[in-house]
Design an enzyme around this catalytic site. Structure first.
Site, PDB file in Angstrom:
ATOM      1  N   ASP A  13     -10.006   6.717  33.635  1.00  0.00           N
ATOM      2  CA  ASP A  13      -9.582   7.364  32.305  1.00  0.00           C
ATOM      3  C   ASP A  13      -8.364   6.666  31.926  1.00  0.00           C
ATOM      4  O   ASP A  13      -7.614   5.614  32.530  1.00  0.00           O
ATOM      5  CB  ASP A  13      -9.149   8.629  32.429  1.00  0.00           C
ATOM      6  CG  ASP A  13      -8.637   9.254  31.119  1.00  0.00           C
ATOM      7  OD1 ASP A  13      -9.304   9.316  30.323  1.00  0.00           O
ATOM      8  OD2 ASP A  13      -7.560  10.022  31.021  1.00  0.00           O
ATOM      9  N   GLY A  46      -7.858   6.336  22.341  1.00  0.00           N
ATOM     10  CA  GLY A  46      -8.735   7.107  21.304  1.00  0.00           C
ATOM     11  C   GLY A  46      -8.228   6.499  19.930  1.00  0.00           C
ATOM     12  O   GLY A  46      -8.630   6.898  18.881  1.00  0.00           O
ATOM     13  N   CYS A  83     -13.505   9.975  30.832  1.00  0.00           N
ATOM     14  CA  CYS A  83     -13.078   9.328  29.433  1.00  0.00           C
ATOM     15  C   CYS A  83     -14.248   9.513  28.447  1.00  0.00           C
ATOM     16  O   CYS A  83     -15.039   8.728  28.275  1.00  0.00           O
ATOM     17  CB  CYS A  83     -12.181   8.280  29.562  1.00  0.00           C
ATOM     18  SG  CYS A  83     -11.353   7.763  27.824  1.00  0.00           S
ATOM     19  N   CYS A 110     -12.167  15.956  24.782  1.00  0.00           N
ATOM     20  CA  CYS A 110     -11.312  14.812  25.332  1.00  0.00           C
ATOM     21  C   CYS A 110     -10.630  15.243  26.765  1.00  0.00           C
ATOM     22  O   CYS A 110     -10.473  16.500  26.751  1.00  0.00           O
ATOM     23  CB  CYS A 110     -10.250  14.627  24.560  1.00  0.00           C
ATOM     24  SG  CYS A 110      -8.892  13.424  25.442  1.00  0.00           S
ATOM     25  N   THR A 111     -10.949  14.642  27.797  1.00  0.00           N
ATOM     26  CA  THR A 111     -10.659  15.067  29.406  1.00  0.00           C
ATOM     27  C   THR A 111      -9.283  15.385  29.312  1.00  0.00           C
ATOM     28  O   THR A 111      -8.863  16.467  30.186  1.00  0.00           O
ATOM     29  CB  THR A 111     -11.117  14.148  30.298  1.00  0.00           C
ATOM     30  OG1 THR A 111     -10.266  12.641  30.211  1.00  0.00           O
ATOM     31  CG2 THR A 111     -12.407  13.699  30.364  1.00  0.00           C
TER      32      THR A 111
END
Ligand code: DGL
Length: 295
Positions: free
Chosen positions: A22, A55, A86, A208-209
């Site tokens: 991620d 992002g 991700c 979103c993780t």
């Protein structure tokens, strides 16, 4: 066990680890689900924290980082499967990863719109994620395919993943928690009215993780009746299915303490990763190390 990288790639073994990556600590929410479902598996987790947040970067940049990390995990750790933990990296890269590594079991994450449809009674669903994920062609296609089944209100949450990243190291970032509360308030308000009455948003997709780690704050703000939908569990199940189909699952009898099974590395804030891994997975500091800075 020392494996010849070429042999390991062509012929992965059940002993090999699952690679997970991620932009930072968000993917630990997926790692936690993987470990809960398959406690015997070895996992190598790469936090690309030096380059977080993904992002708010270009797709080309996220793709270049993702391909480099995948290559490193294959070459140096001889992974048998790769979990892109991700949403942003999945949207930007999964197609390229599949092309480049057709032999690898590959699992990505995307905002769980379909599961949200099953849960929503008001047919009004909120979606939060990064600007990169929500603006991607992949997400826009998914959204368009479901548009006739419910109303979706979508909000990009600039700054939120980074604030969550910072919140695990309050000595270095004393303002992070306050920032999270402010950002959540602002973004939820922009989405609309939450509740179970007709027209209200009764289901919120965490696209979103990182956001899984502010679930309790979301719960406080939204009350007990709004569904919060994340992807850790389904991704873990899909990983298990793929490994099983490939004959690469470790047998459950090989289960050991997570400290012997999970290695985490970061090219950013090591203390932050250690704090997060301890808080969310109960891992000791020694499970975390500095990542190869050349990657
Ligand atoms: N955790 C990531 C996701 O699921 C990325 C957050 C970021 O780095 O912006 O999208």
């Amino acid at each position: 066990m020392a494996l010849n990288p070429v042999t390991a790639l062509l012929n992965p073994m059940s002993e090999s680890p699952i690679g997970v990556f991620d932009s930072g600590i968000g993917g630990l929410s997926v790692l936690r689900s993987l470990h809960a479902l398959m406690p015997a598996e070895h996992c190598v987790y790469w936090a690309d924290s030096a380059h977080a947040p993904y992002g708010e970067k270009s797709e080309a940049f996220v793709r270049q980082r993702s391909l480099a990390i995948a290559q490193h995990l294959i070459d140096q750790h001889h992974i048998k499967a790769l979990v892109v933990a991700c949403n942003t990296a999945t949207a930007a890269t999964i197609h390229y990863l599949r092309q480049r590594h057709p032999q690898l079991s590959l699992i990505g994450v995307e905002p769980a719109l379909k599961p949200a449809l099953q849960l929503s009674r008001t047919q009004h669903i909120g979606v939060i994620g990064t600007r990169g994920t929500l603006g991607s062609d992949k997400f826009q296609r998914l959204l368009a395919s479901l548009q006739d089944q419910a109303q979706f209100s979508v909000q990009a949450c600039n700054g939120l993943a980074l604030a969550i990243e910072h919140s695990v190291n309050p000595d270095a970032h004393p303002q992070a928690s306050v920032q999270i509360t402010e950002l959540l308030g602002q973004y939820l308000q922009a989405l609309g009215t939450f509740g179970t009455q007709a027209g209200q948003i009764d289901t919120l997709v965490l696209g979103c993780t990182h956001y899984v780690f502010v679930e309790s704050s979301l719960r406080q703000l939204l009350g007990p009746h709004v569904h919060l939908v994340s992807t850790g569990e389904p991704v873990a199940k899909q990983t298990q299915r793929l490994l099983q189909a490939a004959g690469l699952l470790r047998s459950a009898s090989q289960e050991r303490a997570p400290t012997e099974h999970i290695r985490l590395m970061t090219n950013g804030d090591l203390a932050g990763l250690q704090a997060a891994a301890n808080r969310w997975l109960g891992l000791p500091e020694s499970a975390c190390e500095r990542a190869d800075p050349q990657v």
